[in-house]
Design a protein around this motif. Structure first.
Motif, PDB file in Angstrom:
ATOM      1  N   LEU A   9     -20.072 -76.584 -21.760  1.00 26.53           N
ATOM      2  CA  LEU A   9     -18.767 -76.787 -21.975  1.00 26.53           C
ATOM      3  C   LEU A   9     -17.932 -75.689 -22.601  1.00 26.53           C
ATOM      4  O   LEU A   9     -18.355 -75.579 -23.583  1.00 26.53           O
ATOM      5  CB  LEU A   9     -18.085 -78.296 -22.382  1.00 26.53           C
ATOM      6  CG  LEU A   9     -16.719 -78.477 -22.263  1.00 26.53           C
ATOM      7  CD1 LEU A   9     -16.170 -78.461 -20.746  1.00 26.53           C
ATOM      8  CD2 LEU A   9     -16.235 -79.636 -22.735  1.00 26.53           C
ATOM      9  N   VAL A  40     -19.067 -75.633 -17.278  1.00 29.42           N
ATOM     10  CA  VAL A  40     -17.739 -76.175 -16.855  1.00 29.42           C
ATOM     11  C   VAL A  40     -16.653 -75.346 -17.907  1.00 29.42           C
ATOM     12  O   VAL A  40     -16.753 -75.668 -19.266  1.00 29.42           O
ATOM     13  CB  VAL A  40     -17.880 -77.654 -17.217  1.00 29.42           C
ATOM     14  CG1 VAL A  40     -16.416 -78.271 -16.921  1.00 29.42           C
ATOM     15  CG2 VAL A  40     -18.917 -78.308 -16.360  1.00 29.42           C
ATOM     16  N   ASN A  42     -13.264 -75.302 -19.332  1.00 35.80           N
ATOM     17  CA  ASN A  42     -12.096 -76.266 -19.602  1.00 35.80           C
ATOM     18  C   ASN A  42     -10.809 -75.910 -19.723  1.00 35.80           C
ATOM     19  O   ASN A  42     -10.187 -76.033 -20.570  1.00 35.80           O
ATOM     20  CB  ASN A  42     -12.679 -77.185 -20.833  1.00 35.80           C
ATOM     21  CG  ASN A  42     -12.408 -78.833 -20.722  1.00 35.80           C
ATOM     22  OD1 ASN A  42     -11.909 -79.106 -19.644  1.00 35.80           O
ATOM     23  ND2 ASN A  42     -12.367 -79.219 -21.762  1.00 35.80           N
ATOM     24  N   VAL A  62     -18.021 -74.131 -12.749  1.00 37.18           N
ATOM     25  CA  VAL A  62     -17.091 -75.193 -12.378  1.00 37.18           C
ATOM     26  C   VAL A  62     -15.881 -75.049 -13.172  1.00 37.18           C
ATOM     27  O   VAL A  62     -15.911 -74.647 -14.623  1.00 37.18           O
ATOM     28  CB  VAL A  62     -17.364 -76.717 -12.516  1.00 37.18           C
ATOM     29  CG1 VAL A  62     -16.221 -77.626 -12.229  1.00 37.18           C
ATOM     30  CG2 VAL A  62     -18.688 -77.029 -11.843  1.00 37.18           C
ATOM     31  N   ASN A  64     -11.939 -76.109 -14.496  1.00 34.51           N
ATOM     32  CA  ASN A  64     -10.995 -77.138 -14.507  1.00 34.51           C
ATOM     33  C   ASN A  64      -9.586 -76.365 -14.738  1.00 34.51           C
ATOM     34  O   ASN A  64      -9.688 -75.472 -15.673  1.00 34.51           O
ATOM     35  CB  ASN A  64     -11.353 -78.060 -15.951  1.00 34.51           C
ATOM     36  CG  ASN A  64     -12.398 -78.748 -15.759  1.00 34.51           C
ATOM     37  OD1 ASN A  64     -12.871 -79.388 -14.360  1.00 34.51           O
ATOM     38  ND2 ASN A  64     -13.077 -79.304 -16.780  1.00 34.51           N
ATOM     39  N   GLY A  77     -18.872 -82.307 -15.278  1.00 33.91           N
ATOM     40  CA  GLY A  77     -20.382 -81.858 -15.128  1.00 33.91           C
ATOM     41  C   GLY A  77     -21.314 -82.921 -14.681  1.00 33.91           C
ATOM     42  O   GLY A  77     -22.064 -82.680 -14.147  1.00 33.91           O
TER      43      GLY A  77
END
Length: 317
Positions: A9, A40, A42, A62, A64, A77
């Motif tokens: 993250l 990911v 954030n 990914v 967010n 995730g």
């Protein structure tokens, strides 16, 4: 084929994340294991994909739109991993460096016992590589709720063990997909801090075991994600740790345990104030008081005031 998804993250810490992902390029991956690395982001202010792709070309990204917290960001995730039939999900802090042999012992412990819901390993300090940040954790029901077993102890044979433990730090935790499917991921009401302690308690309540294997070694830049030790104490870490200790007690504590926690908070608060005042850290004590108070009142986390960049629609902003 055993499918392992490593979830890293990132929140405004791209350099740390790149170093973490780079360290995984040297992992000893057992035969028959397929590792997928997922970063990911954030809701960072600035996030570039190219540096990550250069150090680990197969990394999955990914994005967010906003900061969902440690819990919500990692859950994104985790859900991805479960949707793609992962067997294990390895949650890693972005401010960690992963030793070449970190994965194999975790898998060996987990595969040996089907009731193991998660496995953790030895966490050394990045700034003092021969010193533990921690090995595993205990719930004490004292003012800080928890204790970090091995904290600031020299590394050595005492920590090269394999054993069942109370809880595993979220900076490196290999979670069984079946366990996640049964009890879910991190509770997003915690946002960050003590979510790993809560997850462990929920897993144990469901009959799963938590284990430590000291042959797995990572290094952790302590408090890097919250701005360093002093900024971390004076900032959102103190607020969230205090708030979430109350949430944990309400969910998992017996009446004597809740009373023990409350008595410890009240008894130690004057001494905390004096000790922190000598260090110029009374802001952190005020943050703790606010966290305990908000938890008792059921107030939402003031994300904007804490500098955690919420969605504009957040009622606590």
């Amino acid at each position: 084929m055993t499918k392992v998804y490593a979830i890293v993250l990132n929140w405004n810490g791209l350099d740390d994340t790149v170093d973490c992902v780079r360290s995984m390029a040297s992992l000893d991956i057992p035969e028959g294991v397929e590792l997928t690395v997922v970063v990911v982001d954030n809701g960072s202010e600035l996030f570039e994909v190219a540096p990550l792709e250069r150090v680990f070309p197969s990394v999955r990204i990914v994005r967010n739109a906003v900061n969902l917290g440690y819990c919500g960001g990692n859950n994104v995730g985790i859900r991805l991993a479960l949707s793609e039939a992962a067997d294990w999900v390895w949650v890693l802090n972005n401010d960690t460096l992963i030793g070449p042999g970190a994965l194999r012992p975790l898998l060996e412990t987990g595969e040996r016992n089907p009731r193991v819901g998660a496995v953790g390993g030895k966490v050394l300090r990045t700034d003092r590589p021969d010193t533990l940040w921690m090995a595993w954790g205990r719930v004490t029901w004292l003012q800080s709720l928890i204790a970090l077993v091995g904290k600031d102890r020299p590394d050595g044979a005492d920590w090269d063990v394999e054993r069942e433990v109370d809880w595993i730090p979220g900076c490196s935790i290999l979670m069984r997909a079946r366990t996640l499917g049964e009890i879910g991921g991190f509770d997003e009401n915690f946002f960050a801090y003590h979510e790993d302690v809560d997850w462990a308690a929920r897993a144990q309540d469901a009959g799963w075991e938590l284990w430590y294997n000291g042959a797995s070694v990572i290094r952790h830049a302590v408090n890097a994600s919250s701005g360093g030790e002093e900024a971390s104490y004076n900032g959102f870490r103190s607020y969230l740790s205090a708030r979430n200790s109350v949430l944990y007690a309400r969910r998992h504590g017996s009446t004597p345990q809740k009373l023990r926690l409350a008595a410890a908070i009240v008894a130690t608060l004057p001494f905390q104030w004096v000790r922190r005042a000598l260090r110029g850290q009374t802001a952190g004590v005020r943050m703790k008081i606010r966290g305990w108070r908000d938890a008792l009142r059921g107030s939402p986390i003031p994300l904007k005031a804490l500098g955690l960049k919420p969605d504009k629609r957040d009622p606590a902003s």
